[in-house]
Write a protein that holds these residues in place. Sequence first.
Motif, PDB file in Angstrom:
ATOM      1  N   ARG A 193      44.697  43.587  30.915  1.00  0.00           N
ATOM      2  CA  ARG A 193      43.677  42.718  30.317  1.00  0.00           C
ATOM      3  C   ARG A 193      43.182  43.398  29.038  1.00  0.00           C
ATOM      4  NH1 ARG A 193      43.658  38.240  34.125  1.00  0.00           N
ATOM      5  NH2 ARG A 193      44.234  39.182  36.119  1.00  0.00           N
ATOM      6  N   ALA A 219      38.307  45.693  35.910  1.00  0.00           N
ATOM      7  CA  ALA A 219      38.133  45.305  34.508  1.00  0.00           C
ATOM      8  C   ALA A 219      36.643  45.319  34.192  1.00  0.00           C
ATOM      9  CB  ALA A 219      38.711  43.917  34.264  1.00  0.00           C
ATOM     10  N   GLU A 252      40.185  43.049  39.005  1.00  0.00           N
ATOM     11  CA  GLU A 252      41.181  42.326  38.204  1.00  0.00           C
ATOM     12  C   GLU A 252      41.854  41.230  39.008  1.00  0.00           C
ATOM     13  OE1 GLU A 252      45.287  41.421  37.346  1.00  0.00           O
ATOM     14  OE2 GLU A 252      44.637  42.854  38.886  1.00  0.00           O
TER      15      GLU A 252
END
Length: 207
Positions: A133, A176, A197
């Motif tokens: 990401r 994340a 995530e």
Amino acid sequence: MLVYRRYHALPLQPRAAQEDNTDNRETDDACPREHQRFGAVNNVSQNGYARSEASVARPAQDLQDNEFVCIQHWRPQPGDPCLRIFQGERLIVTWSDETDQSWVYGHAIDEPQKQGYFPKAVLKKPKCASISRHVGDIFIVDERFEAPEEVGGYLSIQVGERVKILCDMEAPSAWAYAERYGYSSPPASEIVGWIPEVCLSATPSLH
């Protein structure tokens, strides 16, 4: 910005000694045997977000047969040196006694130096391997995540919400750092934090 989560720049010390509080929403179980495990010394990126050394600049990999995802927060009883795990955490199981209600042994996918026992009952197979990401990307939340009450730095998210990535996350990794997209009035602690995530859509949203 101070980000708590699990990543602190601290000397090596037994992780079990750092976890004396209890959370009624988590499952408490006794470990099958003793196994000493130590916390990791981590670095902080230039933008101020705490990041694990093991999660930086690692290439994406195919889903491994022994890779699982934790479905609920779980912590051992006080004094037990088992591995504490959080909902959404990706785990690699290196040993199992093959029964449904058994204990397994393994480590977090992005912190292989942190190993220990945890119950198989709180694991499930992920739908796909971890996905990198990148800063600025916006994703839709596919799975609800409730932040643990006694650990700061996590962000609770609901299905259908959109989040914006604030720190590059290279696969394989489980966490994340993101903010709720489109929110401005709540306190920062309610719109920014660490999220799993695995709870996010596979491809970025078109805003």
